[in-house]
Design an enzyme around this catalytic site. Sequence first.
Site, PDB file in Angstrom:
ATOM      1  N   PRO A  47     -10.101  -6.821  -7.918  1.00 56.22           N
ATOM      2  CA  PRO A  47     -10.898  -6.430  -6.746  1.00 56.22           C
ATOM      3  C   PRO A  47     -10.019  -5.885  -5.632  1.00 56.22           C
ATOM      4  O   PRO A  47      -9.125  -6.573  -5.174  1.00 56.22           O
ATOM      5  CB  PRO A  47     -11.539  -7.753  -6.324  1.00 56.22           C
ATOM      6  N   ASP A  86     -12.742  -7.876  -2.987  1.00 51.48           N
ATOM      7  CA  ASP A  86     -12.058  -9.010  -2.393  1.00 51.48           C
ATOM      8  C   ASP A  86     -12.351  -8.948  -0.896  1.00 51.48           C
ATOM      9  O   ASP A  86     -11.889  -8.027  -0.220  1.00 51.48           O
ATOM     10  CB  ASP A  86     -10.558  -8.857  -2.669  1.00 51.48           C
ATOM     11  N   TRP A 524      -5.960 -15.669  -2.355  1.00 49.27           N
ATOM     12  CA  TRP A 524      -5.515 -15.427  -3.737  1.00 49.27           C
ATOM     13  C   TRP A 524      -6.286 -16.308  -4.720  1.00 49.27           C
ATOM     14  O   TRP A 524      -6.412 -15.981  -5.881  1.00 49.27           O
ATOM     15  CB  TRP A 524      -4.011 -15.670  -3.894  1.00 49.27           C
ATOM     16  N   GLN A 559       1.236  -6.812  -8.513  1.00 50.34           N
ATOM     17  CA  GLN A 559       0.319  -7.891  -8.888  1.00 50.34           C
ATOM     18  C   GLN A 559       0.923  -8.886  -9.882  1.00 50.34           C
ATOM     19  O   GLN A 559       0.267  -9.835 -10.287  1.00 50.34           O
ATOM     20  CB  GLN A 559      -0.986  -7.325  -9.443  1.00 50.34           C
ATOM     21  N   TRP A 563      -2.238 -10.987  -8.664  1.00 49.10           N
ATOM     22  CA  TRP A 563      -3.432 -11.281  -9.432  1.00 49.10           C
ATOM     23  C   TRP A 563      -3.138 -11.693 -10.877  1.00 49.10           C
ATOM     24  O   TRP A 563      -3.839 -12.534 -11.436  1.00 49.10           O
ATOM     25  CB  TRP A 563      -4.346 -10.057  -9.393  1.00 49.10           C
ATOM     26  N   LYS A 596       8.110   5.478   0.146  1.00 47.43           N
ATOM     27  CA  LYS A 596       6.804   4.888   0.382  1.00 47.43           C
ATOM     28  C   LYS A 596       5.993   5.811   1.282  1.00 47.43           C
ATOM     29  O   LYS A 596       6.542   6.447   2.164  1.00 47.43           O
ATOM     30  CB  LYS A 596       6.990   3.560   1.118  1.00 47.43           C
ATOM     31  N   LYS A 599       2.421   5.880   7.560  1.00 48.46           N
ATOM     32  CA  LYS A 599       1.952   6.641   8.705  1.00 48.46           C
ATOM     33  C   LYS A 599       3.116   7.124   9.551  1.00 48.46           C
ATOM     34  O   LYS A 599       3.100   8.228  10.062  1.00 48.46           O
ATOM     35  CB  LYS A 599       1.019   5.772   9.556  1.00 48.46           C
TER      36      LYS A 599
END
Length: 1049
Positions: A47, A86, A524, A559, A563, A596, A599
């Site tokens: 999610p 989530d 989590w 993850q 997750w 990466k 902004k």
Amino acid sequence: MIVEVPGQYNPKNVEDEVREFWHREDIYHRVRRLRSGGRRFFFVDGPPYTTGRIHLGTAWNKVIKDSILRYMSMRGYELKDRAGWDMHGLPIEVKVEEHLGFRSKKDIESYGVDRFIEQCKSFALRQKDEMTEQFKSLGVWLDWENPYMTLRNEYIEAAWWTLKRAHERGLLERGLRVVNWCPRCQTAIADSEVEYWDEKDPSIYVKFPVEGEENTYIVIWTTTPWTIPANVAVAVHKDFMYSKVRAWRRDGTYEILIMATDLIENVLKQGRYVDYEILESMRGEDLLSLTYKNPLQDLVPAQRDFVHGVHLADFVTAENTGIVHIAPGHGLEDYELGLEKRLPIFCPVGEDGRYTSEAGEKYEGKYVRDANPEVVEDLIERGALLASGELVHRYGHCWRCKTPIIFIATRQWFIRISDLRDQMLQEIERVSWYPDWAGSARFKDWISNARDWCISRQRYWGIPLPIWICRSCGAMEVIGTAAELEMRTGRPVEDLHRPAVDGVKLRCSCGGQMERVPDVFDVWFDSAVASWATLNFPREENEFRVWWPADFITEGHDQTRGWFYSQLGASMVAFGRAPYKSVLMHGFTLDEQGRKMSKSIGNVVHPEDVVGRYGADTLRFYVLSSNAPWEDLHFSWEGAMNVNRMLNILWNAYRFPLPYMILDKFDISRADTSRYDLRPEDRWIISRVNSLAKDIEENMAGYMLHRVTRSLQEFILEDLSRWYIQLVRPRTWIETDDPDKLAAYATLYTVMSTLVKLLAPFTPFLAESIYQNLVRGLDPGAPESVHMCDWPGYREDLIDKRLEESMSYVREISEAAANARQKGGRKLRWPVSRIIISSDEQLDLGDLLHVLRTQTNSKDVIVLPPGEKPEMDLEISLVQKKIGPVFKGESKDVVEALKSMNPREVKRIIDSGEPIEWKGKSYRITGEMVEFMEIPPANLIPAEFSKGVVYVDVTLTDELKAEGYAREIIRRIQDMRKELDLKVDEMIRVSVALDSSEVLGLISGWKDHISSEVRATLLRMGNDLDIEGELTKDWEVDGINIRVSVARA
RNA sequence: GGGCUCGUAGCUUAGCCUGGCGGAGCGCACGGCUGAUAACCGUGAGGUCACGCGUUCGAAUCGCGUCGGGCCCA
């Protein structure tokens, strides 16, 4: 009915139309219904957090999922594909706090927790809706109408039920633990919620006065002066050597310092001592009898009661002073050592990050990081500071509000994951990992270091801990479901969030009243139960029994600790086994330079920008083909543009035969290739498309999406567009009902209809658009959507590897011939009499010589027997070194003689042993005096290919010249037709004046051909014509001036 | 500091598992085609396969080490 399609591929139109079609015909549901009853494929959607906006990484993630699910569906699987969201946790709380202008938990409490929760909920739901639209625009097919959401009661129950299981198994415990603490959010945060970056902090060396030894100090180093008031011990390493050192100051005074022997020089330099002598050296374990005083004990009353000792610890490193300051209330390792050595867990800091009264009047109420200078000042006043400076080092921060974290000892709830570590390690062996090292190395490493899981948070917007504790007797109860809660109270609870559940009191068996602990779950834990929550377990059990565990999940490599791990942990607690059978770990999206996206650098690329420019199919195909799924994707606009170009070429290949097919009323009864005598090139492209399908299946089995998409791209560009379409084109122009033309249509139809099915999982819009027109247009009985088709698979009997190989030689030879033409200055427009192919091997060109003839524009193709070459010219070079010594003064004459002769004659003379005659003398020439070289004759231009050499004969005959000039003229007239913007079938009148009688004579025989090619009712050609027309242009071809005029007939 | 991973042409990358001629695309230069045409195609130049050591008849590929990037951990 097939219809013609517009010229350029316009992704926006294509995708809008297809989206509308899917919606109108309810295709998604029909596809899912179609497969019900098939073999099951249980996918669990990781999610995404409801941030409101998807980024390129989440787009990639969902595209991978969608492509695999579409493929599995075509393979006949019934899918479980609920999308997931989530929706709890700090990020949303922080957003809402910002929105309401709140600064602390006090603001929330006075605003009202119920109103705050309502804000969080509607915020999360709104964000979810926005993101759903964005995912849909990418063509992602998940069950969007019925997603699982962590804020729903049934989801909350899944978490409750799991915690209850943990309790039943004795894995739930409450304890005083040192945790990462965010003083702003005033909650514990998980290790995985800590973000590290450089921070400038004090770096101080502190002297702890040893008891019973005058002027003697233990020296420690720290970057957190504010923890000194909580110091209760020091640690040394048992094997390191330590020394007692008499250290002299500039003013002649001295003090005795204890530190690691190897680090003396460094420490004394920091303290500006001028000289030293070692009084005594000992191992770490010899220091254990020492005790010391906390230098701030006059300020911190509690310190006076503690005994400060020296302890052994493995985590001590030979850095700084080799002695580590221990504050069990403020450090993880400190805490563990404290437990082991029964040290006081002294933590005079509150949840707001300020000193409590335990820290003494002077410090009480001060924010710890702000108190650093004051502590340093106090240490100086007490003569306890050896040195101070500053240090830039990586320091942890709250990942949501960016506040530097502190470590404090608090009472928290834990799941004893460390007890399950070995079982977890065994379980991950049973899971298939893609790539293999994601599990065997990366995940294994993480699990091996697994610590107990702190699941409690002191916040509002989350799943409430279903733990009730009796105020009278302290008994504890964990509630597993809403029904169970209702049973205990006799009243239903509408919403299982705070504050509704906070008010629910239970009656304890002792007669006392039980109250819920105020904490909520770590988020989590929410997603950790997704694999059964998505099946509505425990509320419903049937689905769970049929589907669980998941067949497949895929997420980014971050993850591993997220997750992948939280799910495994929760599942081990609940069911004792892994909740998934296979895991594809994918990479991150970075910018073109591999940085990466952020902004602040301004290098963020939004998925909707890519979709806006090139369409969703392009974005999808690009992210899938750019690199292997598990590697980081360096996004490049150029790469996306290339994919778009490739799809445009596919579009052109698709639309090219449509006008002819429509004109010829091509219908389904003629679409079966088995009705025709196929040409070898037809059988070749059919073989290729079957090979392609096989290749895709093999690569999909290992989730090698990059290989799959690259094979597709290669087929579209090389086999279909650049080769087959070129070969087949003249056949479509034949204006009769020629079987050769019909065979070409049938082949094109077969190839295209197969190709769109192979493309469907990856470019679902474009595949659908082509399918609707070409396949459905021809056969209304075909499945209504390409996504309802079965995967076409491949037929081994249609794959002809020999033919594929032959064709690859033909392509090579054609390219080599083009190369030779370029070297010889002979344009492809000009026919050549022959090309000659020479190779050391027996080349199997099958029945493809006609392909070679047309593609090389050659009247004849000659394949020489293996090892043979065309007859070569000989060239000689004289070996002066050999001639000189034999003929001495006459050498010059001999050289002159040999040079004047034909090289062949020289060779004949040498071979026969005859002398040569020159200026009345005769000379006997031997083989060593002359070297022969073979060179191709001037009219044969060679070019190499992998198996040999191609010679293009550029000899011009009048016949070839005539054809060449005719084609030059045709081309120019066609060009002018274009300029006049004439319709393809519009007739014209043409006049051609040229200043060469020779050329005029040559082309006179081509007059009819030219007329018919350019659709001229009247063609006048002459030396000195009066030229008039709508458009008149002058051209120059090989030095000849041509004036052409064109007018509508 | 530790685990994993990546490093190949100016840029993006294939090949690495299983050792045997380093292959594409973009960009650049030159050319072709003109019934896909604001499209398409060909040719050419461009490489210390990050660096070093080792294994091997032979290393981009296997091993060890170093450097640099990424993710995770400490």
